[in-house]
Motif scaffolding. Sequence first.
Motif, mmCIF file in Angstrom:
data_model
loop_
_atom_site.group_PDB
_atom_site.id
_atom_site.type_symbol
_atom_site.label_atom_id
_atom_site.label_comp_id
_atom_site.label_asym_id
_atom_site.label_seq_id
_atom_site.Cartn_x
_atom_site.Cartn_y
_atom_site.Cartn_z
ATOM 1 N N LYS A 36 7.321 -8.541 -7.656
ATOM 2 C CA LYS A 36 6.601 -8.059 -6.467
ATOM 3 C C LYS A 36 6.953 -6.598 -6.157
ATOM 4 O O LYS A 36 8.110 -6.196 -6.262
ATOM 5 N N THR A 37 5.951 -5.836 -5.762
ATOM 6 C CA THR A 37 6.156 -4.496 -5.215
ATOM 7 C C THR A 37 5.941 -4.579 -3.716
ATOM 8 O O THR A 37 4.880 -5.022 -3.254
ATOM 9 N N ILE A 38 6.960 -4.164 -2.950
ATOM 10 C CA ILE A 38 6.941 -4.348 -1.501
ATOM 11 C C ILE A 38 6.534 -3.054 -0.805
ATOM 12 O O ILE A 38 7.035 -1.975 -1.126
ATOM 13 N N ASN A 39 5.636 -3.190 0.131
ATOM 14 C CA ASN A 39 5.196 -2.074 0.985
ATOM 15 C C ASN A 39 5.644 -2.376 2.409
ATOM 16 O O ASN A 39 5.117 -3.290 3.047
ATOM 17 N N THR A 40 6.630 -1.634 2.901
ATOM 18 C CA THR A 40 7.145 -1.856 4.254
ATOM 19 C C THR A 40 6.417 -0.955 5.233
ATOM 20 O O THR A 40 6.382 0.270 5.062
ATOM 21 N N ASN A 41 5.820 -1.564 6.245
ATOM 22 C CA ASN A 41 5.067 -0.810 7.239
ATOM 23 C C ASN A 41 5.433 -1.331 8.619
ATOM 24 O O ASN A 41 5.271 -2.528 8.903
ATOM 25 N N SER A 42 5.952 -0.443 9.485
ATOM 26 C CA SER A 42 6.345 -0.806 10.856
ATOM 27 C C SER A 42 7.286 -2.006 10.888
ATOM 28 O O SER A 42 7.160 -2.895 11.729
ATOM 29 N N ASP A 45 7.269 -6.384 5.826
ATOM 30 C CA ASP A 45 7.145 -6.270 4.377
ATOM 31 C C ASP A 45 5.858 -6.915 3.889
ATOM 32 O O ASP A 45 5.627 -8.112 4.103
ATOM 33 N N TYR A 46 5.037 -6.120 3.219
ATOM 34 C CA TYR A 46 3.808 -6.590 2.609
ATOM 35 C C TYR A 46 3.940 -6.513 1.088
ATOM 36 O O TYR A 46 4.785 -5.778 0.568
ATOM 37 N N VAL A 47 3.102 -7.253 0.374
ATOM 38 C CA VAL A 47 3.080 -7.206 -1.085
ATOM 39 C C VAL A 47 1.856 -6.418 -1.526
ATOM 40 O O VAL A 47 0.724 -6.819 -1.253
ATOM 41 N N SER A 48 2.096 -5.293 -2.201
ATOM 42 C CA SER A 48 0.987 -4.478 -2.691
ATOM 43 C C SER A 48 0.670 -4.757 -4.153
ATOM 44 O O SER A 48 -0.445 -4.503 -4.609
ATOM 45 N N GLN A 49 1.665 -5.295 -4.908
ATOM 46 C CA GLN A 49 1.450 -5.622 -6.309
ATOM 47 C C GLN A 49 2.262 -6.863 -6.663
ATOM 48 O O GLN A 49 3.356 -7.068 -6.156
ATOM 49 N N ASP A 55 1.512 -11.148 -19.254
ATOM 50 C CA ASP A 55 1.191 -9.930 -19.999
ATOM 51 C C ASP A 55 1.509 -8.636 -19.267
ATOM 52 O O ASP A 55 1.185 -7.551 -19.762
ATOM 53 N N GLY A 56 2.141 -8.724 -18.087
ATOM 54 C CA GLY A 56 2.516 -7.507 -17.370
ATOM 55 C C GLY A 56 1.407 -6.856 -16.582
ATOM 56 O O GLY A 56 1.633 -5.832 -15.912
ATOM 57 N N LYS A 57 0.184 -7.400 -16.636
ATOM 58 C CA LYS A 57 -0.880 -6.879 -15.782
ATOM 59 C C LYS A 57 -0.504 -7.140 -14.325
ATOM 60 O O LYS A 57 0.313 -7.998 -14.022
ATOM 61 N N ILE A 58 -1.094 -6.393 -13.410
ATOM 62 C CA ILE A 58 -0.723 -6.549 -12.011
ATOM 63 C C ILE A 58 -1.903 -7.006 -11.169
ATOM 64 O O ILE A 58 -3.049 -6.642 -11.399
ATOM 65 N N TRP A 59 -1.570 -7.842 -10.206
ATOM 66 C CA TRP A 59 -2.507 -8.239 -9.155
ATOM 67 C C TRP A 59 -2.191 -7.312 -7.982
ATOM 68 O O TRP A 59 -1.062 -7.286 -7.479
ATOM 69 N N VAL A 60 -3.162 -6.520 -7.555
ATOM 70 C CA VAL A 60 -2.875 -5.388 -6.698
ATOM 71 C C VAL A 60 -3.796 -5.358 -5.479
ATOM 72 O O VAL A 60 -4.935 -5.837 -5.517
ATOM 73 N N GLN A 61 -3.290 -4.792 -4.398
ATOM 74 C CA GLN A 61 -4.092 -4.532 -3.205
ATOM 75 C C GLN A 61 -3.577 -3.249 -2.562
ATOM 76 O O GLN A 61 -2.430 -3.165 -2.124
ATOM 77 N N SER A 62 -4.440 -2.240 -2.523
ATOM 78 C CA SER A 62 -4.024 -0.943 -1.988
ATOM 79 C C SER A 62 -4.214 -0.836 -0.480
ATOM 80 O O SER A 62 -3.585 0.001 0.163
ATOM 81 N N ALA A 63 -5.072 -1.670 0.108
ATOM 82 C CA ALA A 63 -5.356 -1.589 1.541
ATOM 83 C C ALA A 63 -4.404 -2.490 2.324
ATOM 84 O O ALA A 63 -4.353 -3.704 2.102
ATOM 85 N N LEU A 64 -3.667 -1.908 3.245
ATOM 86 C CA LEU A 64 -2.678 -2.654 4.025
ATOM 87 C C LEU A 64 -3.295 -3.868 4.726
ATOM 88 O O LEU A 64 -2.673 -4.937 4.792
ATOM 89 N N ALA A 65 -4.500 -3.718 5.225
ATOM 90 C CA ALA A 65 -5.141 -4.790 5.995
ATOM 91 C C ALA A 65 -5.339 -6.054 5.180
ATOM 92 O O ALA A 65 -5.452 -7.156 5.741
ATOM 93 N N TYR A 66 -5.383 -5.934 3.856
ATOM 94 C CA TYR A 66 -5.639 -7.079 2.993
ATOM 95 C C TYR A 66 -4.417 -7.483 2.161
ATOM 96 O O TYR A 66 -4.525 -8.343 1.291
ATOM 97 N N ASP A 73 10.904 -16.209 -1.645
ATOM 98 C CA ASP A 73 10.460 -16.945 -2.829
ATOM 99 C C ASP A 73 8.990 -17.330 -2.779
ATOM 100 O O ASP A 73 8.544 -18.199 -3.529
ATOM 101 N N TYR A 74 8.211 -16.685 -1.932
ATOM 102 C CA TYR A 74 6.766 -16.926 -1.910
ATOM 103 C C TYR A 74 6.056 -15.715 -1.345
ATOM 104 O O TYR A 74 6.677 -14.785 -0.807
ATOM 105 N N ILE A 75 4.745 -15.715 -1.488
ATOM 106 C CA ILE A 75 3.893 -14.702 -0.876
ATOM 107 C C ILE A 75 3.037 -15.397 0.173
ATOM 108 O O ILE A 75 2.483 -16.464 -0.072
ATOM 109 N N ASP A 76 2.941 -14.789 1.339
ATOM 110 C CA ASP A 76 2.276 -15.399 2.489
ATOM 111 C C ASP A 76 0.876 -14.802 2.655
ATOM 112 O O ASP A 76 0.729 -13.669 3.122
#
Length: 284
Positions: A36-42, A45-49, A55-66, A73-76
Amino acid sequence: MVLGLGNSIVSGAALESFSPNNISDLASWLQGDTGKTINTNSGTDYVSQWEDQVDGKIWVQSALAYQPLNATDYIDFRNTSVLRRKDADWDSSSDGFPFEGIKRAPVAHNSGGSSGHTFVYVIQIEEDRGGSSNGFYALHQQYYWDDTTPGAPYGNNITGGGGATMYLDGDFFYQIGSSATATSYNSGTSAGAEMDYDTKLILTFRHEGGTNGYVKYYKDGSELTMTNTLTKTLGAGEVDSLGSSTSNAGFTGRMYEALVYDADLSDSDFSTLHDHLKTKYNIS
């Protein structure tokens, strides 16, 4: 060292623990405590990747709102949280658009319309969506990306379909391919009878592949009874989206692990995998 008649210490590979990638045709594997790549905002902690362990490909979201929320041990996923599967390396600097169709990295399932597929999720479904309808809980699905032209607006240039989702107001379960969608349910039970809310469970979607191959659904490794749409010719499918940004259509709850096999697993492999997950997550 001999311990007694017929007993001895065994070393080496014989004691290796089982891993889901011991089973062939694993196409995608996400674990809630890994990659997981963590994006901390205010202070949150959010997950951006989320890196795919296959295969090392990433599931990604660049917009904080989504972006979904992070936990140990999980993603919410929060109703409109969604991650899209992309190559780990892409360049959006030329036009400012973060997603170009040419960088899309879909996961194939039921390849050729004949291999079948197995979607497995270790999740905890949350019923409360802030007073709104339970509606659809999208897990994997195909998302329609832009037209691959740098600087151009988004367009629909992808055909077909794929994925697994459920509609919990009516206990409908869906398996999707390029040719058809199987909509399965049990007409003998009331809405809300098939799934447990706020409880960790293993939810599995299984398709035999081929012409009128069976479609089956399992909770904690035990098959759910369905009375409608027991077979379907789905066709080949592919998925590149986890969750949905549409309100009351995305997954709401905890996702501990998600696996996609481009095959209908043998009964032996199916049992081994579910025994492993039940032990790992302390599910009875």
